[in-house]
Design an enzyme around this catalytic site. Structure first.
Site, PDB file in Angstrom:
ATOM      1  N   HIS A 100     112.022   8.773   4.364  1.00 54.02           N
ATOM      2  CA  HIS A 100     111.121   7.606   4.329  1.00 54.02           C
ATOM      3  C   HIS A 100     111.734   6.324   4.895  1.00 54.02           C
ATOM      4  CE1 HIS A 100     108.035   9.894   2.632  1.00 54.02           C
ATOM      5  NE2 HIS A 100     107.972   9.428   1.401  1.00 54.02           N
ATOM      6  N   GLU A 157      99.256  11.653   3.364  1.00 53.15           N
ATOM      7  CA  GLU A 157     100.215  11.059   4.290  1.00 53.15           C
ATOM      8  C   GLU A 157     100.035  11.682   5.671  1.00 53.15           C
ATOM      9  OE1 GLU A 157     104.250  11.030   2.490  1.00 53.15           O
ATOM     10  OE2 GLU A 157     103.208  11.673   0.673  1.00 53.15           O
ATOM     11  N   HIS A 189     100.984   5.046   2.757  1.00 57.17           N
ATOM     12  CA  HIS A 189     101.346   5.801   1.554  1.00 57.17           C
ATOM     13  C   HIS A 189     100.547   5.359   0.324  1.00 57.17           C
ATOM     14  CE1 HIS A 189     104.092   8.006  -1.185  1.00 57.17           C
ATOM     15  NE2 HIS A 189     104.492   8.646  -0.091  1.00 57.17           N
TER      16      HIS A 189
END
Length: 347
Positions: free
Chosen positions: A121, A312, A192
């Site tokens: 991430h 996502e 997200h």
């Protein structure tokens, strides 16, 4: 110490202060609206969606995304045992990169290792903790920009990214992400948000999920893609016919066709359907939002492992290390374009 009591900083009906970062920079919340009463709140910390209110009946609106009431809680959430990234933009690279290494044209790069031996991430800071610059804002759209410096989290190239959020009169929440780089690099952005069509303080267990996919990425025990694909027909992850949301899912679904329907979520309680469309090759679906009784959600909600579901939309995790995966390389002079639309309908 973050500054508090900032109501005096309210500047307009659609713009107010959301607090101050640890280095004293003010964070602003903008509210976007359409003619039907849909309201979207976004802050420039992480280009984060904090609220999305959808009319359901008799003037009633429900907030369908998880979020916090204060900047302090967003900042503190990254210290939780499993940071939820509530509503944020994730980048430069969403998902895992095995051993935090990859190569471009024979040149090897090693990224920051923020997940054991791996990168996840975007690293220790990433786009989700950045203060984005608001470039333009109208009643129903906002453009935010972040310039990721050369070697940030050890990525090559200076990357300039713009995110456009739009609320349309067709009750769509549109996300457009574009980026350019000064050197060849890799990129995989995602939005997200955790959705809950029963309302952000409920669980997702009574909502129905459909995913337009025949395969998932096979992963190892650390959730790193092996390079193989798993057929999902007649498996617990077969959502080609809608069925109840699972209590546990953290899987990347290979989508059947770009710009087609990727997934839907349906609330029996509110007769509300959300459809997800994207130009990306995959959607990683994750149920969670747990704040471990350490941080209270907005409106005193107690978020747990069943509080929300993420869609996502993205490229495949670890795609730079698998030649047969869609390329995540963004070359100098090219433009990255990612579009995702969340459409809401009363059924």
């Amino acid at each position: 110490m973050l500054k508090k009591h900032f109501s005096q900083f309210i500047r307009a009906n659609n713009k107010k202060s959301f607090g101050f970062s640890p280095n004293g920079q003010e964070v602003i919340c903008h509210t976007l609206k359409n003619k039907n009463g849909v309201e979207l709140d976004v802050i420039n910390y992480g280009a984060t969606i904090t609220s999305l209110k959808i009319p359901v009946e008799n003037g009633k609106k429900i907030d369908v995304v998880l979020g916090f009431d204060s900047l302090e809680n967003y900042i503190h959430s990254f210290n939780l045992p499993n940071a939820p990234y509530l509503g944020a933009i994730v980048g430069r690279f969403a998902g895992r990169i095995n051993n935090a290494k990859f190569a471009i044209d024979g040149s090897e790069f090693e990224l920051s290792k923020n997940h054991g031996l791996h990168h996840i991430h975007g690293g220790f800071e990433g786009f989700s903790k950045a203060l984005w610059e608001v470039k333009t804002v109208t009643s129903n759209a906002i453009v935010l920009e972040y310039i990721s410096r050369e070697n940030e989290e050890k990525f090559p190239g200076k990357l300039t990214t713009q995110i456009t959020y739009t609320v349309t009169d067709d009750n769509e929440f549109k996300v457009e992400m574009i980026a350019k780089t000064t050197e060849d690099t890799i990129i995989n952005l995602t939005q997200h948000s955790y959705f809950n069509l029963d309302g952000h303080s409920e669980t997702i267990m009574n909502q129905n999920l459909f995913v337009n996919s025949a395969k998932t990425l096979e992963t190892n025990i650390e959730n790193i893609p092996t390079g193989n694909f798993s057929e999902i027909a007649n498996s617990p992850f077969d959502f080609n016919l809608p069925k109840k949301c699972p209590a546990k899912i953290d899987n990347t679904f290979v989508l059947n066709q770009e710009n087609e329907l990727a997934a839907t979520l349906f609330s029996i309680k509110n007769k509300l359907k959300m459809s997800v469309f994207t130009n990306q090759p995959a959607v990683h679906i994750y149920v969670g939002g747990n704040c471990f009784n350490q941080i209270i959600g907005k409106e005193n909600a107690n978020y747990n492992s069943l509080s929300g579901i993420c869609f996502e939309t993205q490229n495949f995790p670890d795609s730079p290390n698998h030649e047969h995966f869609p390329s995540a390389v963004l070359k100098k002079g090219e433009t990255y374009l990612h579009t995702t639309t969340f459409k809401f309908e009363k059924i």
